[in-house]
Motif scaffolding. Sequence first.
Motif, short mmCIF file in Angstrom:
data_model
loop_
_atom_site.label_atom_id
_atom_site.label_comp_id
_atom_site.label_asym_id
_atom_site.label_seq_id
_atom_site.Cartn_x
_atom_site.Cartn_y
_atom_site.Cartn_z
N ASN A 271 40.38 -68.24 65.61
CA ASN A 271 40.85 -67.18 64.30
C ASN A 271 40.16 -66.19 64.19
N GLN A 272 39.11 -65.66 65.31
CA GLN A 272 38.43 -64.55 65.26
C GLN A 272 39.25 -63.24 65.59
N GLU A 273 39.36 -62.45 65.00
CA GLU A 273 39.98 -61.18 65.31
C GLU A 273 39.64 -60.67 66.71
N LYS A 274 40.47 -60.27 67.25
CA LYS A 274 40.43 -59.53 68.69
C LYS A 274 39.36 -58.43 68.72
N MET A 275 38.79 -58.27 69.76
CA MET A 275 37.43 -57.48 69.89
C MET A 275 37.15 -56.88 70.99
N ILE A 276 37.43 -55.70 71.54
CA ILE A 276 37.23 -55.22 72.93
C ILE A 276 35.97 -53.91 72.62
N ILE A 277 34.80 -54.25 73.33
CA ILE A 277 33.66 -53.33 73.25
C ILE A 277 33.35 -52.90 74.73
N THR A 278 33.56 -51.49 74.74
CA THR A 278 33.24 -50.70 75.73
C THR A 278 31.89 -50.07 75.70
N ILE A 279 31.19 -50.29 76.74
CA ILE A 279 29.87 -49.49 76.62
C ILE A 279 29.68 -48.64 77.84
N ALA A 280 29.25 -47.34 77.51
CA ALA A 280 28.65 -46.52 78.48
C ALA A 280 27.40 -46.29 78.31
N ARG A 281 26.59 -46.05 79.28
CA ARG A 281 25.02 -46.19 79.07
C ARG A 281 24.13 -45.32 80.17
N GLN A 282 23.05 -44.79 79.58
CA GLN A 282 22.56 -44.18 80.67
C GLN A 282 21.48 -45.17 81.47
N TYR A 283 20.96 -44.86 82.72
CA TYR A 283 20.39 -45.68 83.44
C TYR A 283 19.24 -45.92 82.99
N GLY A 284 18.86 -47.25 82.81
CA GLY A 284 17.40 -47.64 82.22
C GLY A 284 17.42 -47.80 80.63
N SER A 285 18.64 -47.69 79.87
CA SER A 285 18.75 -48.00 78.58
C SER A 285 19.13 -49.26 77.98
N GLY A 286 19.49 -50.28 79.04
CA GLY A 286 19.79 -51.43 78.75
C GLY A 286 21.11 -51.53 78.52
N GLY A 287 21.96 -50.92 78.57
CA GLY A 287 23.44 -50.97 78.21
C GLY A 287 23.87 -52.47 78.67
N ARG A 288 23.72 -52.67 80.20
CA ARG A 288 24.35 -53.96 80.60
C ARG A 288 23.75 -55.20 79.97
N THR A 289 22.34 -54.97 79.59
CA THR A 289 21.74 -56.29 78.94
C THR A 289 22.11 -56.41 77.40
N VAL A 290 22.63 -55.33 76.95
CA VAL A 290 23.23 -55.33 75.39
C VAL A 290 24.52 -56.06 75.46
N GLY A 291 25.30 -55.59 76.59
CA GLY A 291 26.66 -56.19 76.82
C GLY A 291 26.66 -57.65 77.20
N LYS A 292 25.87 -57.89 77.88
CA LYS A 292 25.61 -59.59 78.15
C LYS A 292 25.24 -60.07 77.15
N MET A 293 24.34 -59.74 76.00
CA MET A 293 23.86 -60.37 74.92
C MET A 293 25.35 -60.43 73.97
N LEU A 294 25.84 -59.58 73.78
CA LEU A 294 27.11 -59.41 72.90
C LEU A 294 28.13 -60.47 73.66
N SER A 295 28.37 -60.56 74.81
CA SER A 295 29.09 -61.62 75.54
C SER A 295 28.71 -63.02 75.08
N GLU A 296 27.55 -63.27 75.21
CA GLU A 296 26.91 -64.54 74.71
C GLU A 296 27.02 -64.93 73.32
N ARG A 297 26.77 -63.98 72.60
CA ARG A 297 26.91 -64.29 71.24
C ARG A 297 28.28 -64.28 70.52
N LEU A 298 29.38 -63.40 71.28
CA LEU A 298 30.65 -63.89 70.74
C LEU A 298 31.45 -64.69 71.50
#
Length: 211
Positions: A4-31
């Motif tokens: 019953n969770q609302e649909k959510m799409i998160i797009t992440i643009a990121r500077q190299y070295g800022s950890g955008g991919r890491t943050v994306g994987k954390m969100l994927s696991e959390r959600l």
Amino acid sequence: MAENQEKMIITIARQYGSGGRTVGKMLSERLGIPYYDREIIRMASDDSGVNATLFSDEKKSHGLRALFSGGYRGSDLLSPESAGFTRDDNLFNYQAKIIRELAEEGSCIIIGRCADNILRDMPEVIRVFVHAPADFCLREAMKVNSLSELEVQKKIVQTDEYRAKYYKYYTGREWNDARNYDLSLDSSRLGFEGTAEAILAYAEVRKRFRR
């Protein structure tokens, strides 16, 4: 993700070295929702029949093409028998097709590839830009590169320049302009966990006030 969770799409643009991919994987696991990055190239390759190595990705500089052609104007997918089938713009269209299909299918995290612009008309999309000061990006990039500090500094500059030109060519906008995103977050101030928490907090607030 709960049924019953609302649909959510998160797009992440990121500077190299800022950890955008890491943050994306954390969100994927959390959600409990899928995470897509380079998998999109494989999917586009499978869909088109074009070898994955031909996809330009973000490592292709579009600066001169944008200068002389006026940038990407959009076009329909070309069929395999058509001239220009393997040109960069047609391959970008295949990636965009995959990104739209993934977003229509359900909740997900999508890294880079102009996904924020491709999905700009979808109300479920949360568009995020993750950035950080140069010293932070260098320190984080050194952890995953077996290169000298000078070489990593050069790689950061080149990668961010590639991403900016790629984004400019295919969207007509500036990659690091906060106005293109719902959130622009400095991961050096929040840490990766804090950056992920900020995105989740924004999602909750937007859910309450979205009309």
